[in-house]
Design an enzyme around this catalytic site. Structure first.
Site, PDB file in Angstrom:
ATOM      1  N   PRO A   1      79.713  34.870  40.196  1.00 52.10           N
ATOM      2  CA  PRO A   1      78.587  34.233  39.551  1.00 52.10           C
ATOM      3  C   PRO A   1      78.186  34.402  38.687  1.00 52.10           C
ATOM      4  O   PRO A   1      77.637  35.424  38.538  1.00 52.10           O
ATOM      5  CB  PRO A   1      77.276  34.279  40.758  1.00 52.10           C
ATOM      6  CG  PRO A   1      77.858  35.256  41.444  1.00 52.10           C
ATOM      7  CD  PRO A   1      78.908  35.596  41.778  1.00 52.10           C
ATOM      8  N   MET A   2      77.844  33.069  37.722  1.00 50.64           N
ATOM      9  CA  MET A   2      76.858  33.514  36.177  1.00 50.64           C
ATOM     10  C   MET A   2      76.248  32.780  36.080  1.00 50.64           C
ATOM     11  O   MET A   2      76.501  31.514  36.415  1.00 50.64           O
ATOM     12  CB  MET A   2      77.818  33.854  35.242  1.00 50.64           C
ATOM     13  CG  MET A   2      79.205  35.131  35.450  1.00 50.64           C
ATOM     14  SD  MET A   2      80.584  35.767  34.232  1.00 50.64           S
ATOM     15  CE  MET A   2      81.322  33.981  34.787  1.00 50.64           C
TER      16      MET A   2
ATOM     17  N   TYR B   1      68.944  33.967  44.283  1.00 47.72           N
ATOM     18  CA  TYR B   1      68.428  34.746  44.260  1.00 47.72           C
ATOM     19  C   TYR B   1      67.292  34.511  44.765  1.00 47.72           C
ATOM     20  O   TYR B   1      67.411  33.468  45.348  1.00 47.72           O
ATOM     21  CB  TYR B   1      67.821  34.950  42.915  1.00 47.72           C
ATOM     22  CG  TYR B   1      69.247  35.091  42.078  1.00 47.72           C
ATOM     23  CD1 TYR B   1      69.367  37.524  41.647  1.00 47.72           C
ATOM     24  CD2 TYR B   1      69.419  34.952  40.832  1.00 47.72           C
ATOM     25  CE1 TYR B   1      70.587  37.672  40.887  1.00 47.72           C
ATOM     26  CE2 TYR B   1      70.356  35.664  40.448  1.00 47.72           C
ATOM     27  CZ  TYR B   1      70.265  36.904  40.039  1.00 47.72           C
ATOM     28  OH  TYR B   1      71.617  37.245  39.281  1.00 47.72           O
TER      29      TYR B   1
ATOM     30  N   THR C   1      72.144  37.393  46.791  1.00 45.36           N
ATOM     31  CA  THR C   1      72.076  38.832  45.708  1.00 45.36           C
ATOM     32  C   THR C   1      71.410  39.404  45.744  1.00 45.36           C
ATOM     33  O   THR C   1      70.011  39.404  45.816  1.00 45.36           O
ATOM     34  CB  THR C   1      72.069  38.025  43.977  1.00 45.36           C
ATOM     35  OG1 THR C   1      73.414  37.674  43.693  1.00 45.36           O
ATOM     36  CG2 THR C   1      72.348  39.605  43.582  1.00 45.36           C
TER      37      THR C   1
ATOM     38  N   ASP D   1      70.642  42.956  45.061  1.00 49.26           N
ATOM     39  CA  ASP D   1      70.671  44.019  43.696  1.00 49.26           C
ATOM     40  C   ASP D   1      70.017  43.523  43.166  1.00 49.26           C
ATOM     41  O   ASP D   1      69.684  44.461  42.104  1.00 49.26           O
ATOM     42  CB  ASP D   1      72.206  44.858  43.705  1.00 49.26           C
ATOM     43  CG  ASP D   1      72.886  43.956  42.687  1.00 49.26           C
ATOM     44  OD1 ASP D   1      71.889  42.434  42.748  1.00 49.26           O
ATOM     45  OD2 ASP D   1      73.645  44.312  42.585  1.00 49.26           O
TER      46      ASP D   1
ATOM     47  N   SER E   1      79.588  45.479  44.346  1.00 46.75           N
ATOM     48  CA  SER E   1      79.211  45.450  43.407  1.00 46.75           C
ATOM     49  C   SER E   1      77.847  45.965  42.962  1.00 46.75           C
ATOM     50  O   SER E   1      77.275  45.969  43.124  1.00 46.75           O
ATOM     51  CB  SER E   1      78.571  43.318  42.615  1.00 46.75           C
ATOM     52  OG  SER E   1      78.425  43.241  42.084  1.00 46.75           O
TER      53      SER E   1
ATOM     54  N   HIS F   1      76.399  44.525  40.151  1.00 48.61           N
ATOM     55  CA  HIS F   1      76.154  43.313  39.200  1.00 48.61           C
ATOM     56  C   HIS F   1      76.597  43.882  38.114  1.00 48.61           C
ATOM     57  O   HIS F   1      76.153  43.467  36.328  1.00 48.61           O
ATOM     58  CB  HIS F   1      73.846  43.717  38.934  1.00 48.61           C
ATOM     59  CG  HIS F   1      73.539  42.039  39.143  1.00 48.61           C
ATOM     60  ND1 HIS F   1      73.033  41.663  39.922  1.00 48.61           N
ATOM     61  CD2 HIS F   1      73.521  41.862  37.526  1.00 48.61           C
ATOM     62  CE1 HIS F   1      72.612  40.269  39.421  1.00 48.61           C
ATOM     63  NE2 HIS F   1      72.955  40.222  38.209  1.00 48.61           N
TER      64      HIS F   1
ATOM     65  N   GLY G   1      83.465  44.035  38.825  1.00 44.71           N
ATOM     66  CA  GLY G   1      83.291  45.215  38.106  1.00 44.71           C
ATOM     67  C   GLY G   1      83.594  45.702  37.773  1.00 44.71           C
ATOM     68  O   GLY G   1      84.577  46.674  38.396  1.00 44.71           O
ATOM     69  N   GLY G   2      84.477  45.272  36.354  1.00 51.33           N
ATOM     70  CA  GLY G   2      85.761  45.950  35.719  1.00 51.33           C
ATOM     71  C   GLY G   2      86.633  45.426  35.778  1.00 51.33           C
ATOM     72  O   GLY G   2      87.909  46.360  35.298  1.00 51.33           O
ATOM     73  N   VAL G   3      87.281  44.096  36.178  1.00 54.36           N
ATOM     74  CA  VAL G   3      88.783  43.772  36.939  1.00 54.36           C
ATOM     75  C   VAL G   3      88.707  43.415  35.503  1.00 54.36           C
ATOM     76  O   VAL G   3      89.134  42.495  34.613  1.00 54.36           O
ATOM     77  CB  VAL G   3      88.604  43.173  38.067  1.00 54.36           C
ATOM     78  CG1 VAL G   3      90.444  42.271  37.725  1.00 54.36           C
ATOM     79  CG2 VAL G   3      89.377  43.854  39.188  1.00 54.36           C
TER      80      VAL G   3
END
Length: 372
Positions: free
Chosen positions: A79-80, A131, A157, A159, A256, A258, A290-292
């Site tokens: 999600p973005m 959120y 979400t 966090d 995650s 975030h 995260g970082g893929v």
């Protein structure tokens, strides 16, 4: 885009050349010193892959079932907000590309296309991310619309009681451009995100105004009373919270931090993944983000127990570099690289990717990632 792209780094370079610098910083940046942002990618360099030989790999199967949906790829779109910052078609282009790839799309609460437009463009499963807003009536209306439009899960979400200190945005005085809106919410509720001020982020100001920091485990019951959709919690990094999630009946969690945009110094997502997976009962899958940046990274995350991975920034790079075709390229690269990794590992099915796939990378200091 030129011939290729051959890697996601190629897509990243093209996107950076096309986007305004303040939009690039909004997409790319993390919080604080961006220590966690860098560590998310670096953590993959701690693992070496252990290939097996003389295995029939004439067909590698990347398909799976996730919360009742059949997927062709264990890679989904995280999600973005505001895909239209990268391309005018925005989330509808992303939805069409994800559908062709047989991938999950998690639409964001601050999508710049309506939930219904995204659903009409999609041919694959859709989840909706939320959120916890102070305006519960706005949340309830979104949940009702999502269910009516055919979304198959809600992703809360957890966090972000407030937005992390994102220094790139503050330095740029970043605010969402007037021509791009979170169209699924009342304009008055989103007004602060459009207010630019020197040395301040409109995104952070909006979150402090609209996010409810009092959210607790007991509030999940309110959400479940309003929808029969499975509930997924995004932002779980500890065994303690994984166990609480299971006790509260969630359908899945997303491991995650975030994308390094919340607590700087938080655990890299990959480092937290085994702990979270170990604390969950087998029937509750853990997703990962995260970082893929390669298909081999996907294989590592699956080997550590993730059922599927979500990618964020690379999808926006694809949109910026080539619109819908750019997202096709990003998801296609990850699929072909994952299939290559599975074949060369001698592990032709996703279930074959387990902890025996991995070994510590010899002699590599913590946090270092070999060049790719």
């Amino acid at each position: 885009m030129p011939v290729g792209p051959f890697t996601l780094a190629d897509v990243e370079r093209e996107a950076r050349a096309r986007l305004p610098s303040e939009v690039w910083d909004f997409i790319q940046g993390g919080s604080g010193s961006e220590r966690t942002l860098a560590a998310n990618a670096a953590q993959f360099g701690r693992y070496a892959l252990r290939p097996r030989t003389l295995v029939d790999v004439s067909a590698c199967d990347t398909g799976l079932d996730l919360l009742g949906s059949a997927l062709e790829l264990p890679v989904g779109v995280a999600p973005m907000a505001y895909h239209r910052l990268a391309d005018d078609e925005g989330e509808t282009a992303t939805a069409r590309a994800a559908g062709r790839a047989g991938a999950l799309l998690v639409a964001g609460i601050f999508a710049s296309r309506t939930l219904e437009e995204i659903a009409a463009a999609a041919t694959g499963p859709l989840w909706l991310q939320l959120y916890w807003l102070r305006r519960r009536d706005a949340l309830a209306a979104l949940v009702e619309r999502a269910e009516a439009a055919g979304y198959r899960a809600l992703v809360l979400t957890v966090d972000a009681p407030r937005v992390g200190r994102r220094l790139r945005d503050a330095r740029n005085g970043f605010a969402v451009p007037a021509g791009i809106r979170a169209v699924n919410l009342d304009p008055g509720l989103m007004a602060a995100s459009h207010r630019s001020a020197a040395g301040a982020s409109g995104i952070e100001s909006h979150a402090r105004e609209q996010f409810d920091p009092a959210l607790s485990w007991s509030d999940l019951a309110w959400l479940r009373e309003r929808s029969s959709l499975p509930l997924v919690l995004k932002g779980i990094l500890t065994a303690e919270d994984a166990r609480l999630a299971a006790e509260h009946g969630v359908a899945a969690v997303v491991v995650s931090n975030h994308g390094g945009r919340q607590l700087d110094g938080a655990l890299p997502s990959l480092a937290a993944l085994p702990e979270v997976v170990g604390a969950l009962p087998p029937e509750i899958p853990a997703l990962f983000d995260g970082g893929v940046r390669t298909g081999a990274d996907v294989a590592v995350a699956l080997a550590l127990g993730a059922r599927a991975v979500l990618v964020g920034r690379p999808v926006l790079w694809g949109l910026a570099a080539g619109g819908e075709a750019g997202v096709d390229a990003v998801l296609g690269l990850l699929r072909s690289e994952l299939e290559d990794a599975m074949a060369l590992l001698g592990r032709p099915a996703l279930r074959d990717l387990d902890r025996t796939t991995l070994a510590p990378w010899p002699g590599v200091p913590a946090g270092h990632r070999p060049d790719r």
